[in-house]
Design a protein around this motif. Structure first.
Motif, PDB file in Angstrom:
ATOM      1  N   ALA A  10       0.829  -1.208   0.000  1.00 50.45           N
ATOM      2  CA  ALA A  10       0.000   0.000   0.000  1.00 50.45           C
ATOM      3  C   ALA A  10       0.867   1.262   0.000  1.00 50.45           C
ATOM      4  N   VAL A  14       1.006   4.182  -2.946  1.00 50.74           N
ATOM      5  CA  VAL A  14       0.755   5.604  -2.691  1.00 50.74           C
ATOM      6  C   VAL A  14       1.937   6.450  -3.149  1.00 50.74           C
ATOM      7  N   GLY A  17       1.976   6.545  -6.890  1.00 47.62           N
ATOM      8  CA  GLY A  17       0.916   7.421  -7.384  1.00 47.62           C
ATOM      9  C   GLY A  17       1.274   8.887  -7.242  1.00 47.62           C
ATOM     10  N   GLY A  18       1.929   9.248  -6.109  1.00 49.62           N
ATOM     11  CA  GLY A  18       2.329  10.637  -5.913  1.00 49.62           C
ATOM     12  C   GLY A  18       3.419  11.068  -6.862  1.00 49.62           C
ATOM     13  N   MET A  23      -2.383   9.812  -8.420  1.00 47.93           N
ATOM     14  CA  MET A  23      -2.940   9.524  -7.106  1.00 47.93           C
ATOM     15  C   MET A  23      -4.443   9.284  -7.171  1.00 47.93           C
ATOM     16  N   VAL A  26      -5.012   5.720  -8.071  1.00 53.66           N
ATOM     17  CA  VAL A  26      -4.679   4.843  -6.943  1.00 53.66           C
ATOM     18  C   VAL A  26      -5.824   4.807  -5.941  1.00 53.66           C
ATOM     19  N   LEU A  27      -6.356   5.986  -5.589  1.00 57.32           N
ATOM     20  CA  LEU A  27      -7.451   6.059  -4.616  1.00 57.32           C
ATOM     21  C   LEU A  27      -8.700   5.390  -5.155  1.00 57.32           C
TER      22      LEU A  27
END
Length: 238
Positions: A10, A14, A17-18, A23, A26-27
């Motif tokens: 996880a 994250v 994704g950043g 992002m 990803v969310l």
């Protein structure tokens, strides 16, 4: 260990994704697959409840005992330490039958019941017996004659040819089962992993715990004055 692995995955997702500016994706995937996980869990509850109930009905009707007696010759070869009249034989017979028919997660209740019954023949709490190791080897590499779950998944995404995997599956799983059984027997005889030698090492290290629910004829006799390190931990925590 699995908790650390999932947390690491996880965190990496994250961070990735950043860094890549995705992002939002990803969310969205996190929430989407969280919903999928709930759906899978609910489906498994229904399947496991049905087959647990089915196993109880078969047990009350005496079918478990009959099935256990029917495959007794094979069971004696693979599980020589399990008495012929022990309930573990019928539980394992149902488990193997479910795996052979390829019904996947529906076999889980039978496997749990079989392992629970085998534990009554285990004089220790946390060291698997030869029978328990053999059960795991066979369940992991089980021969599958009709891969029902795989055929159903293929049928959901294609209109024809979903059952063409039957022959390859039978060949592959037969080879895997023979290999698994062979190496399980070999490792049981190797000095390093031989059950009796493992017990001796655990006693020497003070980490052996006796199974109070053991019903076999060969209980482990601990040396006079033996104290488990776990007893000390319990005293400290108390």
């Amino acid at each position: 260990m699995m908790n650390y692995i999932w947390v690491a995955l996880a965190v990496v997702a994250v961070i990735a994704g950043g860094v890549t500016g995705t992002m939002d994706a990803v969310l969205n995937n996190i929430f989407e697959f969280a919903e999928t996980a709930v759906d899978i869990a609910l489906d498994l509850i229904g399947i496991m409840a049905f087959f647990c109930g089915l196993m109880k009905v078969m047990e009350q009707a005496g079918l478990c005992d009959k099935l256990g007696r029917a495959i007794a010759p094979v069971m004696r070869l693979l599980f020589p330490d399990v008495p012929a009249d022990h309930p573990a034989n019928s539980a394992m017979a149902l488990y193997f039958a479910a795996n052979i028919l390829g019904i996947g997660n529906a076999a889980t209740p039978f496997g749990l019941k079989a392992m629970q019954e085998l534990q009554t023949l285990n004089p220790t709490k946390s060291i698997a017996t030869n029978a328990q190791c053999m059960l795991m080897a066979i369940s992991t590499t089980s021969i599958t004659l009709i891969p029902v779950t795989a055929i159903a998944l293929r049928a959901s995404v294609q209109t024809e040819g979903s059952a063409e995997i039957i022959a390859p599956v039978i060949i592959a799983t037969t080879i895997s089962t023979v290999t698994g059984v062979f190496f399980t027997i070999v490792f049981q005889k190797v000095k390093r992993w031989k059950w009796e030698n493992v017990i001796e090492k655990e006693i020497a290290a003070g980490t052996l715990e006796i199974n109070e629910d053991y019903i076999g004829d060969n209980p482990i006799v601990l040396p006079e004055g033996y104290h488990s390190v776990y007893e000390n931990d319990k005293k400290v925590s108390w």
